[in-house]
Design a protein around this motif. Structure first.
Motif, PDB file in Angstrom:
ATOM      1  N   VAL A 120       0.851  -1.187   0.000  1.00 22.32           N
ATOM      2  CA  VAL A 120       0.000   0.000   0.000  1.00 22.32           C
ATOM      3  C   VAL A 120       0.889   1.241   0.000  1.00 22.32           C
ATOM      4  O   VAL A 120       1.786   1.378   0.828  1.00 22.32           O
ATOM      5  N   THR A 121       0.679   2.132  -0.943  1.00 24.25           N
ATOM      6  CA  THR A 121       1.436   3.369  -1.027  1.00 24.25           C
ATOM      7  C   THR A 121       0.482   4.556  -0.905  1.00 24.25           C
ATOM      8  O   THR A 121      -0.727   4.391  -0.801  1.00 24.25           O
ATOM      9  N   ALA A 122       1.058   5.753  -0.950  1.00 25.84           N
ATOM     10  CA  ALA A 122       0.233   6.958  -0.853  1.00 25.84           C
ATOM     11  C   ALA A 122      -0.729   7.081  -2.030  1.00 25.84           C
ATOM     12  O   ALA A 122      -1.764   7.747  -1.933  1.00 25.84           O
ATOM     13  N   ASP A 123      -0.410   6.429  -3.164  1.00 28.95           N
ATOM     14  CA  ASP A 123      -1.267   6.505  -4.354  1.00 28.95           C
ATOM     15  C   ASP A 123      -2.435   5.522  -4.317  1.00 28.95           C
ATOM     16  O   ASP A 123      -3.372   5.636  -5.115  1.00 28.95           O
ATOM     17  N   THR A 124      -2.377   4.540  -3.414  1.00 28.51           N
ATOM     18  CA  THR A 124      -3.390   3.481  -3.426  1.00 28.51           C
ATOM     19  C   THR A 124      -4.778   4.020  -3.102  1.00 28.51           C
ATOM     20  O   THR A 124      -5.752   3.750  -3.823  1.00 28.51           O
ATOM     21  N   GLU A 125      -4.897   4.762  -2.022  1.00 33.92           N
ATOM     22  CA  GLU A 125      -6.210   5.235  -1.576  1.00 33.92           C
ATOM     23  C   GLU A 125      -6.921   6.092  -2.618  1.00 33.92           C
ATOM     24  O   GLU A 125      -8.104   5.838  -2.910  1.00 33.92           O
ATOM     25  N   PRO A 126      -6.249   7.086  -3.226  1.00 33.39           N
ATOM     26  CA  PRO A 126      -6.962   7.873  -4.245  1.00 33.39           C
ATOM     27  C   PRO A 126      -7.355   7.070  -5.473  1.00 33.39           C
ATOM     28  O   PRO A 126      -8.393   7.338  -6.091  1.00 33.39           O
ATOM     29  N   GLN A 127      -6.567   6.051  -5.833  1.00 36.34           N
ATOM     30  CA  GLN A 127      -6.947   5.216  -6.979  1.00 36.34           C
ATOM     31  C   GLN A 127      -8.175   4.367  -6.660  1.00 36.34           C
ATOM     32  O   GLN A 127      -9.061   4.206  -7.512  1.00 36.34           O
ATOM     33  N   VAL A 128      -8.232   3.825  -5.434  1.00 31.74           N
ATOM     34  CA  VAL A 128      -9.411   3.054  -5.023  1.00 31.74           C
ATOM     35  C   VAL A 128     -10.642   3.956  -5.004  1.00 31.74           C
ATOM     36  O   VAL A 128     -11.727   3.586  -5.477  1.00 31.74           O
ATOM     37  N   LEU A 129     -10.476   5.163  -4.468  1.00 24.16           N
ATOM     38  CA  LEU A 129     -11.579   6.127  -4.430  1.00 24.16           C
ATOM     39  C   LEU A 129     -12.097   6.418  -5.834  1.00 24.16           C
ATOM     40  O   LEU A 129     -13.316   6.428  -6.079  1.00 24.16           O
ATOM     41  N   ALA A 130     -11.191   6.628  -6.785  1.00 29.17           N
ATOM     42  CA  ALA A 130     -11.587   6.941  -8.159  1.00 29.17           C
ATOM     43  C   ALA A 130     -12.351   5.777  -8.787  1.00 29.17           C
ATOM     44  O   ALA A 130     -13.360   5.983  -9.484  1.00 29.17           O
ATOM     45  N   LEU A 131     -11.914   4.539  -8.531  1.00 25.25           N
ATOM     46  CA  LEU A 131     -12.599   3.376  -9.095  1.00 25.25           C
ATOM     47  C   LEU A 131     -14.015   3.234  -8.533  1.00 25.25           C
ATOM     48  O   LEU A 131     -14.969   2.961  -9.270  1.00 25.25           O
ATOM     49  N   LEU A 132     -14.165   3.407  -7.234  1.00 28.40           N
ATOM     50  CA  LEU A 132     -15.493   3.278  -6.628  1.00 28.40           C
ATOM     51  C   LEU A 132     -16.408   4.427  -7.054  1.00 28.40           C
ATOM     52  O   LEU A 132     -17.620   4.226  -7.234  1.00 28.40           O
ATOM     53  N   ASN A 133     -15.846   5.610  -7.222  1.00 23.67           N
ATOM     54  CA  ASN A 133     -16.668   6.731  -7.694  1.00 23.67           C
ATOM     55  C   ASN A 133     -17.141   6.511  -9.126  1.00 23.67           C
ATOM     56  O   ASN A 133     -18.222   6.968  -9.513  1.00 23.67           O
ATOM     57  N   LYS A 134     -16.340   5.802  -9.932  1.00 24.76           N
ATOM     58  CA  LYS A 134     -16.778   5.458 -11.284  1.00 24.76           C
ATOM     59  C   LYS A 134     -18.023   4.581 -11.239  1.00 24.76           C
ATOM     60  O   LYS A 134     -18.921   4.704 -12.079  1.00 24.76           O
ATOM     61  N   LEU A 135     -18.089   3.696 -10.238  1.00 23.63           N
ATOM     62  CA  LEU A 135     -19.280   2.843 -10.095  1.00 23.63           C
ATOM     63  C   LEU A 135     -20.480   3.659  -9.642  1.00 23.63           C
ATOM     64  O   LEU A 135     -21.613   3.392 -10.057  1.00 23.63           O
ATOM     65  N   ARG A 204     -26.548  -0.274  -3.912  1.00 23.39           N
ATOM     66  CA  ARG A 204     -25.704   0.594  -3.087  1.00 23.39           C
ATOM     67  C   ARG A 204     -25.133   1.746  -3.902  1.00 23.39           C
ATOM     68  O   ARG A 204     -25.234   2.907  -3.516  1.00 23.39           O
ATOM     69  N   PHE A 205     -24.553   1.421  -5.051  1.00 22.63           N
ATOM     70  CA  PHE A 205     -23.896   2.466  -5.831  1.00 22.63           C
ATOM     71  C   PHE A 205     -24.907   3.299  -6.630  1.00 22.63           C
ATOM     72  O   PHE A 205     -24.631   4.452  -6.959  1.00 22.63           O
ATOM     73  N   GLY A 206     -26.071   2.714  -6.925  1.00 25.22           N
ATOM     74  CA  GLY A 206     -27.074   3.451  -7.665  1.00 25.22           C
ATOM     75  C   GLY A 206     -27.618   4.640  -6.894  1.00 25.22           C
ATOM     76  O   GLY A 206     -28.010   5.648  -7.484  1.00 25.22           O
ATOM     77  N   GLY A 207     -27.647   4.546  -5.575  1.00 25.31           N
ATOM     78  CA  GLY A 207     -28.161   5.650  -4.776  1.00 25.31           C
ATOM     79  C   GLY A 207     -27.081   6.443  -4.078  1.00 25.31           C
ATOM     80  O   GLY A 207     -27.355   7.166  -3.120  1.00 25.31           O
ATOM     81  N   MET A 208     -25.836   6.296  -4.553  1.00 23.62           N
ATOM     82  CA  MET A 208     -24.712   6.922  -3.859  1.00 23.62           C
ATOM     83  C   MET A 208     -24.165   8.107  -4.644  1.00 23.62           C
ATOM     84  O   MET A 208     -23.995   8.047  -5.855  1.00 23.62           O
ATOM     85  N   VAL A 209     -23.870   9.183  -3.925  1.00 23.48           N
ATOM     86  CA  VAL A 209     -23.191  10.341  -4.515  1.00 23.48           C
ATOM     87  C   VAL A 209     -21.689  10.071  -4.486  1.00 23.48           C
ATOM     88  O   VAL A 209     -21.180   9.523  -3.506  1.00 23.48           O
ATOM     89  N   PRO A 210     -20.952  10.390  -5.554  1.00 24.61           N
ATOM     90  CA  PRO A 210     -19.499  10.191  -5.539  1.00 24.61           C
ATOM     91  C   PRO A 210     -18.859  10.768  -4.276  1.00 24.61           C
ATOM     92  O   PRO A 210     -19.225  11.852  -3.819  1.00 24.61           O
ATOM     93  N   MET A 211     -17.935  10.015  -3.699  1.00 17.56           N
ATOM     94  CA  MET A 211     -17.317  10.383  -2.417  1.00 17.56           C
ATOM     95  C   MET A 211     -16.184  11.379  -2.619  1.00 17.56           C
ATOM     96  O   MET A 211     -15.419  11.288  -3.580  1.00 17.56           O
ATOM     97  N   SER A 212     -16.055  12.311  -1.677  1.00 15.97           N
ATOM     98  CA  SER A 212     -14.915  13.231  -1.687  1.00 15.97           C
ATOM     99  C   SER A 212     -13.695  12.577  -1.054  1.00 15.97           C
ATOM    100  O   SER A 212     -12.555  12.932  -1.342  1.00 15.97           O
ATOM    101  N   GLU A 213     -13.939  11.604  -0.184  1.00 16.42           N
ATOM    102  CA  GLU A 213     -12.857  10.804   0.402  1.00 16.42           C
ATOM    103  C   GLU A 213     -13.365   9.389   0.615  1.00 16.42           C
ATOM    104  O   GLU A 213     -14.576   9.158   0.734  1.00 16.42           O
ATOM    105  N   LEU A 214     -12.451   8.448   0.658  1.00 14.25           N
ATOM    106  CA  LEU A 214     -12.820   7.038   0.710  1.00 14.25           C
ATOM    107  C   LEU A 214     -13.504   6.713   2.036  1.00 14.25           C
ATOM    108  O   LEU A 214     -13.044   7.117   3.102  1.00 14.25           O
ATOM    109  N   ASP A 215     -14.594   5.986   1.952  1.00 19.03           N
ATOM    110  CA  ASP A 215     -15.366   5.579   3.122  1.00 19.03           C
ATOM    111  C   ASP A 215     -15.062   4.120   3.447  1.00 19.03           C
ATOM    112  O   ASP A 215     -15.183   3.241   2.589  1.00 19.03           O
TER     113      ASP A 215
END
Length: 246
Positions: A120-135, A204-215
């Motif tokens: 896990v690096t500093a880049d991991t969390e923002p990449q995971v966030l971006a993938l989940l926000n795409k969903l 879950r993702f259908g009713g979700m607003v894109p996150m500003s930070e990973l939950d």
């Protein structure tokens, strides 16, 4: 047992410190491979396979590699000629700094470290966030995985038993039929599970607003594994679907 009087990669000539070309090339390779993701063990294994020794009476080990990666003389300090570029040294130093980071404290970091296959690096969390926000933006991307592999080892084990029954001179048809039904049931159960998880994730993702930070709860409830390959992140969702940045 002797000790090196000057760092690996240098030599004394007429009382002056000079670069030892073959050793210096190996130092550069060590730094380059480390920056690209090689571990101390992988570097040590590579060094043991080539002909240049650290010193005649010592085999390469991880401590030697670690000392080299933190030696600032390789960038021209303390009167030594530079062997590597400062940028390369600083990138290696940043990577070593990540390894020294304390155990993660936030809920998200704890879940990431549990799910991650890779460092896990500093880049991991923002990449995971971006993938989940795409969903969240496009939940129809979530689809059930209808493959034979879904049934896993259970189907393979039953198929082996079925093959053994079918190879007998006198085939036990009742036993064969039972095994065939077990294979079908295992595959159906796996497919049914994938469909259930797909529907749950779509809701879950259908009713979700894109996150500003990973939950942490969203991550825990939707992802089975986080894969890191050469700095790029992909996710295995709970329905066994793998998603990655396109």
């Amino acid at each position: 047992m002797s000790n090196r009087k000057i760092p690996f990669g240098y030599q004394m000539a007429m009382g002056k410190i000079e670069i030892a070309a073959s050793e210096a090339a190996l130092v550069q390779e060590i730094f380059d491979r480390y920056v690209l993701g090689a571990s101390y063990k992988e570097l040590t294994d590579m060094l043991k396979k080539q002909q240049i020794t650290y010193q005649p009476d010592k085999l390469w080990n991880k401590n030697m590699v670690a000392r080299m990666l933190e030696d600032r003389r390789y960038i021209g300090e303390k009167g030594f000629p530079a062997v590597i570029e400062k940028e390369t040294f600083h990138r290696a130093d940043e990577k070593r700094g990540l390894k020294r980071c304390p155990v993660p404290k936030t809920a998200v970091q704890k879940v990431l470290h549990r799910l991650c296959e890779g460092t896990v690096t500093a880049d991991t969390e923002p990449q995971v966030l971006a993938l989940l926000n795409k969903l969240a933006e496009n939940p129809e991307r979530i689809r059930p995985q209808q493959t034979l592999s879904d049934a896993g080892g259970q189907v393979a084990e039953i198929q082996q038993k079925l093959s053994a029954v079918m190879e007998q001179q006198s085939v036990d048809e009742a036993a064969a039929n039972r095994l065939i039904m077990q294979i079908a049931a295992a595959q159906y159960e796996s497919l049914n599970s994938s469909e259930y998880e797909t529907e749950r994730l779509q809701r879950r993702f259908g009713g979700m607003v894109p996150m500003s930070e990973l939950d942490a709860e969203v991550l825990r409830a939707s992802v089975s594994a986080v894969h890191i390959r050469r700095g790029k992140v992909s996710l295995t969702l709970k329905n066994r679907q793998v998603i990655e940045m396109r």
